[in-house]
Design an enzyme around this catalytic site. Structure first.
Site, mmCIF file in Angstrom:
data_model
loop_
_atom_site.group_PDB
_atom_site.id
_atom_site.type_symbol
_atom_site.label_atom_id
_atom_site.label_comp_id
_atom_site.label_asym_id
_atom_site.label_seq_id
_atom_site.Cartn_x
_atom_site.Cartn_y
_atom_site.Cartn_z
ATOM 1 N N HIS A 6 65.919 -18.807 -55.638
ATOM 2 C CA HIS A 6 66.185 -18.094 -55.940
ATOM 3 C C HIS A 6 67.897 -18.458 -54.836
ATOM 4 C CE1 HIS A 6 67.679 -14.365 -57.056
ATOM 5 N NE2 HIS A 6 68.260 -14.052 -55.484
ATOM 6 N N TRP A 34 73.172 -8.740 -50.662
ATOM 7 C CA TRP A 34 72.984 -8.095 -49.919
ATOM 8 C C TRP A 34 72.218 -8.531 -48.833
ATOM 9 C CZ3 TRP A 34 74.560 -3.425 -48.316
ATOM 10 C CH2 TRP A 34 75.187 -2.803 -49.510
#
Length: 282
Positions: free
Chosen positions: A242, A29
């Site tokens: 990440h 997302w």
């Protein structure tokens, strides 16, 4: 750049390479397919690669209505069907892993394996759940910026800083609120990823490649799970962020190639069945 119509929106994807199974690169997302950086070009010499933008992300339309994770799964299915791929292995970043699991549920053996990148595969920690709540409130921007700060801590790559601030930072509060709502819904529905994967029958070979968190206990818990569930594999990367496909694409590609070779060997054994006795042993 190919596109397909799905549920009132135009979904764009990039296609490279030829060999199957096709690899479907699925961003998380609030980020575009740029999150995969050079991973596509590293994988395409040996594999067909489909790298897509989610609905309302990158070059894909949002459509005229609110949408859910189920809508995005329908979009992924539309890309798979438009590509005419006989088999597809999703390579899903973070919470796009929920979409990958659902693809396996719907397509069965056409999805011979799953690759998950940097996901919270165990029970989500309370601070993360609190962040999801914050993202759904009027103070979503503060919660988003706190996540950015956590993701960029210790990172010295300008490419990653630019991606987080310019690509992810370009999404509206509406999209961040939608993302938090749908991510929370996934955990509420299925518990947590390893539990959802365990419920698949038959199990699907799955690789989790991640960099964060550094906590050794997180890796040990996954290794313990893998010892009891031979279809699950985990690899921790030598990276700080990440976004491993941006930071260490060569290392990510190497782990994916090894996993695909493992799937191929397993499929060959299943096809051949038990070895026939040799003449000397007959």
């Amino acid at each position: 750049m190919p596109e397909v119509r799905s549920k009132g929106a135009s979904i764009h994807y990039e296609e490279m390479g030829r060999e199957e199974p096709a690899l479907l690169l699925v961003p998380g997302w609030c980020c575009s397919r740029a999150v995969f950086g050079s991973l596509s070009t590293r994988l395409s010499p040996r594999h067909r690669v489909l790298s897509m933008d989610l609905r309302g992300h990158g070059q894909s339309d949002a459509g005229s209505r609110d949408f859910t994770s189920d809508t995005l799964v329908e979009d992924l299915l539309a890309v798979v069907e438009a590509s005419a791929a006989r088999q597809v292995v999703p390579v899903a970043l973070s919470h796009a892993g929920w979409f990958a699991i659902e693809l396996r549920r719907r397509l069965g053996q056409r999805v011979p394996g799953l690759v998950l990148l940097d996901w919270i595969v165990l029970e989500p920690p309370p601070p993360f759940l609190a962040a999801l709540t914050g993202l759904q409130s009027e103070s979503w921007r503060q919660s988003r910026d706190a996540l950015f700060g956590m993701w960029l801590q210790g990172v010295d790559s300008e490419d990653i800083f630019r991606f987080v601030r310019e690509d992810m930072g370009s999404f509206s509060g509406e999209m961040w609120q939608r993302a938090a709502r749908e991510i929370a819904s996934g955990y509420n529905r299925d518990g947590y990823p390893l539990r959802a994967l365990s419920a698949l029958t038959p199990p699907v070979p799955t690789l989790h490649v991640y960099a964060q968190p550094e906590d050794p206990a997180y890796l040990m818990a996954q290794q313990s799970f893998a010892a009891e569930h031979p279809w699950f594999h985990v690899a921790r990367l030598n990276a700080r962020s990440h976004f491993p496909a941006l930071e260490v694409p060569a290392e990510v590609a190497e782990h994916i190639e090894r996993f695909l070779a493992l799937i191929d060997r397993s499929a060959s054994r299943d096809t051949q069945g038990p070895s026939a006795p040799t003449e000397a042993g007959a």
